[in-house]
Design a protein around this motif. Structure first.
Motif, mmCIF file in Angstrom:
data_model
loop_
_atom_site.group_PDB
_atom_site.id
_atom_site.type_symbol
_atom_site.label_atom_id
_atom_site.label_comp_id
_atom_site.label_asym_id
_atom_site.label_seq_id
_atom_site.Cartn_x
_atom_site.Cartn_y
_atom_site.Cartn_z
ATOM 1 N N ALA A 67 0.717 -1.344 0.022
ATOM 2 C CA ALA A 67 0.133 -0.098 0.010
ATOM 3 C C ALA A 67 0.691 1.407 -0.108
ATOM 4 C CB ALA A 67 -0.855 -0.137 1.238
ATOM 5 N N SER A 68 2.205 1.214 0.479
ATOM 6 C CA SER A 68 2.824 2.532 0.626
ATOM 7 C C SER A 68 4.080 2.426 -0.403
ATOM 8 C CB SER A 68 3.537 2.480 2.166
ATOM 9 O OG SER A 68 4.045 1.306 2.320
ATOM 10 N N VAL A 69 4.275 1.196 -0.850
ATOM 11 C CA VAL A 69 5.875 1.152 -1.718
ATOM 12 C C VAL A 69 5.238 0.442 -3.004
ATOM 13 C CG1 VAL A 69 7.884 0.455 -2.249
ATOM 14 C CG2 VAL A 69 7.320 0.818 0.132
ATOM 15 N N PRO A 70 5.226 1.435 -4.303
ATOM 16 C CA PRO A 70 4.774 1.000 -5.619
ATOM 17 C C PRO A 70 5.655 -0.010 -6.083
ATOM 18 C CG PRO A 70 4.948 3.280 -5.505
ATOM 19 C CD PRO A 70 5.432 2.889 -4.234
ATOM 20 N N PRO A 71 5.189 -0.778 -6.821
ATOM 21 C CA PRO A 71 6.033 -1.937 -7.344
ATOM 22 C C PRO A 71 7.468 -1.750 -7.967
ATOM 23 C CG PRO A 71 4.159 -1.907 -8.517
ATOM 24 C CD PRO A 71 3.850 -1.017 -7.509
ATOM 25 N N MET A 72 7.293 -0.806 -9.200
ATOM 26 C CA MET A 72 8.444 -0.148 -9.748
ATOM 27 C C MET A 72 9.735 0.227 -8.690
ATOM 28 S SD MET A 72 7.928 -2.000 -12.502
ATOM 29 C CE MET A 72 6.586 -2.839 -12.957
ATOM 30 N N THR A 73 9.061 1.053 -7.791
ATOM 31 C CA THR A 73 9.956 1.579 -6.979
ATOM 32 C C THR A 73 10.758 0.836 -5.985
ATOM 33 O OG1 THR A 73 8.552 3.741 -6.850
ATOM 34 C CG2 THR A 73 10.121 3.218 -5.011
ATOM 35 N N LEU A 74 9.920 -0.207 -5.661
ATOM 36 C CA LEU A 74 10.552 -1.314 -4.751
ATOM 37 C C LEU A 74 11.472 -2.151 -5.714
ATOM 38 C CD1 LEU A 74 10.671 -2.812 -2.149
ATOM 39 C CD2 LEU A 74 8.768 -4.232 -2.822
ATOM 40 N N SER A 75 11.392 -2.386 -6.922
ATOM 41 C CA SER A 75 12.054 -3.160 -7.839
ATOM 42 C C SER A 75 13.294 -2.407 -8.159
ATOM 43 C CB SER A 75 11.544 -3.752 -9.277
ATOM 44 O OG SER A 75 12.004 -4.302 -9.879
ATOM 45 N N PHE A 76 13.013 -0.972 -8.561
ATOM 46 C CA PHE A 76 14.272 -0.227 -8.692
ATOM 47 C C PHE A 76 15.354 0.298 -7.554
ATOM 48 C CE2 PHE A 76 16.502 3.951 -9.279
ATOM 49 C CZ PHE A 76 16.985 3.550 -10.775
ATOM 50 N N ALA A 77 14.726 0.300 -6.157
ATOM 51 C CA ALA A 77 15.698 0.331 -4.918
ATOM 52 C C ALA A 77 16.237 -0.739 -4.744
ATOM 53 C CB ALA A 77 14.429 0.941 -4.010
ATOM 54 N N ARG A 78 15.703 -2.013 -4.867
ATOM 55 C CA ARG A 78 16.092 -3.375 -4.455
ATOM 56 C C ARG A 78 17.398 -3.333 -5.259
ATOM 57 N NH1 ARG A 78 13.510 -9.191 -5.352
ATOM 58 N NH2 ARG A 78 15.523 -10.547 -5.075
ATOM 59 N N TRP A 79 17.255 -3.282 -6.735
ATOM 60 C CA TRP A 79 18.661 -3.745 -7.643
ATOM 61 C C TRP A 79 19.627 -2.584 -7.764
ATOM 62 C CZ3 TRP A 79 19.311 -8.399 -7.859
ATOM 63 C CH2 TRP A 79 18.038 -9.329 -8.039
ATOM 64 N N THR A 80 19.364 -1.264 -7.319
ATOM 65 C CA THR A 80 20.062 -0.223 -7.093
ATOM 66 C C THR A 80 21.123 -0.531 -5.798
ATOM 67 O OG1 THR A 80 18.742 1.394 -8.062
ATOM 68 C CG2 THR A 80 20.345 2.446 -6.700
ATOM 69 N N ILE A 81 20.454 -0.757 -4.707
ATOM 70 C CA ILE A 81 21.130 -1.349 -3.703
ATOM 71 C C ILE A 81 22.047 -2.460 -3.781
ATOM 72 C CG2 ILE A 81 20.981 -2.216 -1.378
ATOM 73 C CD1 ILE A 81 18.500 -0.235 -1.100
ATOM 74 N N ALA A 82 21.333 -3.382 -4.590
ATOM 75 C CA ALA A 82 22.278 -4.596 -4.912
ATOM 76 C C ALA A 82 23.529 -4.406 -5.900
ATOM 77 C CB ALA A 82 21.357 -5.667 -5.576
ATOM 78 N N LEU A 83 23.228 -3.571 -6.781
ATOM 79 C CA LEU A 83 24.299 -3.033 -7.553
ATOM 80 C C LEU A 83 25.516 -2.686 -6.910
ATOM 81 C CD1 LEU A 83 25.522 -3.200 -10.645
ATOM 82 C CD2 LEU A 83 24.270 -0.980 -10.997
ATOM 83 N N LEU A 84 25.229 -1.456 -5.761
ATOM 84 C CA LEU A 84 26.015 -0.898 -5.384
ATOM 85 C C LEU A 84 27.069 -1.668 -4.328
ATOM 86 C CD1 LEU A 84 24.089 2.520 -4.207
ATOM 87 C CD2 LEU A 84 25.670 2.143 -6.094
ATOM 88 N N LEU A 85 26.312 -2.718 -3.829
ATOM 89 C CA LEU A 85 27.107 -3.859 -3.086
ATOM 90 C C LEU A 85 27.827 -4.773 -3.732
ATOM 91 C CD1 LEU A 85 24.015 -5.098 -0.494
ATOM 92 C CD2 LEU A 85 26.157 -3.460 -0.160
ATOM 93 N N LEU A 86 27.526 -4.890 -4.961
ATOM 94 C CA LEU A 86 27.956 -5.964 -5.923
ATOM 95 C C LEU A 86 29.466 -5.319 -6.558
ATOM 96 C CD1 LEU A 86 25.322 -7.817 -7.800
ATOM 97 C CD2 LEU A 86 26.974 -8.954 -6.399
ATOM 98 N N LEU A 87 29.284 -4.151 -7.000
ATOM 99 C CA LEU A 87 30.297 -3.349 -7.622
ATOM 100 C C LEU A 87 31.657 -3.381 -7.053
ATOM 101 C CD1 LEU A 87 28.545 -0.289 -9.183
ATOM 102 C CD2 LEU A 87 29.480 -1.966 -10.342
ATOM 103 N N PRO A 88 31.820 -3.186 -5.790
ATOM 104 C CA PRO A 88 33.462 -3.706 -5.296
ATOM 105 C C PRO A 88 33.889 -5.041 -5.399
ATOM 106 C CG PRO A 88 31.840 -2.251 -3.879
ATOM 107 C CD PRO A 88 31.065 -2.937 -4.800
ATOM 108 N N PHE A 89 33.281 -5.976 -5.680
ATOM 109 C CA PHE A 89 33.497 -7.387 -5.599
ATOM 110 C C PHE A 89 33.361 -7.958 -7.103
ATOM 111 C CE2 PHE A 89 31.564 -6.573 -1.451
ATOM 112 C CZ PHE A 89 32.600 -6.742 -0.715
ATOM 113 N N GLY A 90 32.494 -7.469 -7.820
ATOM 114 C CA GLY A 90 32.130 -8.179 -9.269
ATOM 115 C C GLY A 90 32.513 -7.161 -10.269
ATOM 116 N N LEU A 91 32.750 -5.987 -10.179
ATOM 117 C CA LEU A 91 33.381 -5.283 -11.395
ATOM 118 C C LEU A 91 34.666 -5.665 -12.035
ATOM 119 C CD1 LEU A 91 32.890 -2.868 -13.410
ATOM 120 C CD2 LEU A 91 33.906 -1.181 -11.521
#
Length: 298
Positions: free
Chosen positions: A33-57
């Motif tokens: 009811a408070s977090v729209p689906p694409m906002t949740l999806s975009f926030a999820r993968w933005t955080i994930a990418l920031l965590l992955l970059l130091p190890f995966g780039l």
């Protein structure tokens, strides 16, 4: 200490994957009811990418000669496993219960077998075809809420239908993983997939914002972003990719059957969702079909 035997370690990682993904579904429903689906999806993968970059780039760049020849497959994997699966699941959970969504996940191994036979040249015998029919009857029981008349009238919860499309996307994602070079660094691969998949989510996120659907930045929202951006994203995807590499797509996909147990329990504890008779009938039929399919082939 984690077990070191490859098969045992893969089992532990795939069990954790099912738990983290179940929590992802329940949390998405809790915050719908408070977090729209694409906002949740975009926030999820933005955080994930920031965590992955130091190890995966670094490994992603070092192995670009290994994965660039497979760029079409990489693109499909990113669009199916990152863009489509999560966005469709979050969208569907706007309209259906978390229990329904996690139960539908159990149909994924049957979809893997069906699409493997139709599009990837995998063998599908008579036993497997019967198994698919039995499991699909279970899916119909869930989406019709145990009322056959709803199927005849096409009165199906569209949230269930959207979640089912997410399951289709994941089945193709699992099958397409099989065609990648075995020597690919899995963290590097996941980094590439998340980066490409995030680009696919961006226009839908911007469209959501343009329609005035903006999530409030409070403690509950930030905690939701923190969870979905770490455990079901970085950890679970890496664990699943490792599991597919170590025990194969079919065996790795079978661990998704733990999601109904984890998900129903979490939905009952945190959302107060009840388990209805049609849930039990549906999951029993799905699992019966899966068990039949497992006996009929390697």
């Amino acid at each position: 200490m984690l077990p070191t035997r490859p098969a045992t370690l893969a089992t532990v990682l795939l069990v954790l994957t099912a738990l983290f993904w179940s929590g992802n579904f329940v949390l998405a429903r809790a915050m719908h009811a408070s977090v729209p689906p694409m906002t949740l999806s975009f926030a999820r993968w933005t955080i994930a990418l920031l965590l992955l970059l130091p190890f995966g780039l670094r490994p992603a760049l070092a192995q670009r000669a290994l994965w660039l020849p497979h760029w079409r497959r990489i693109l499909l994997l990113a669009l199916l496993g990152v863009t489509a699966f999560n966005s469709l699941a979050y969208w569907g959970l706007q309209y259906t219960a978390a229990t329904n969504a996690v139960l539908l996940n159990s149909f994924i191994p049957i979809l893997i077998a069906l699409f493997g036979a139709l599009f990837f040249g995998l063998r599908l015998g008579a036993r497997q075809m019967v198994a698919i029919a039995i499991s699909f009857a279970g899916v119909l029981a869930i989406v019709a809420h145990g009322e056959p008349a709803r199927l005849l009238a096409l009165d199906i919860n569209h949230g269930d239908a959207i979640v089912f499309l997410a399951m289709v996307a994941w089945a193709f994602y699992t099958l397409l993983l099989r065609g990648l070079p075995a020597g690919l660094d899995r963290i590097g691969l996941l980094t590439v997939l998340v980066a490409v998949g995030l680009v696919g989510i961006l226009p839908f996120f911007l469209l959501e914002l343009a329609h005035g659907r903006i999530a409030p930045l409070n403690a509950a929202t930030l905690a939701t972003f923190a969870y979905v951006g770490t455990l079901p994203s970085v950890a679970a995807y890496h664990f699943y990719n490792l599991g597919v590499a170590r025990v194969g797509a079919a065996r790795a996909g079978s661990f998704i059957h733990l999601m109904p147990a984890f998900g129903a329990l979490l939905a009952w504890l945190f959302l107060g969702e009840a388990i209805h008779a049609y849930h039990l009938v549906g999951i029993l039929l799905i699992l019966a079909g899966v068990a039949l399919a497992a006996r009929g082939g390697k």
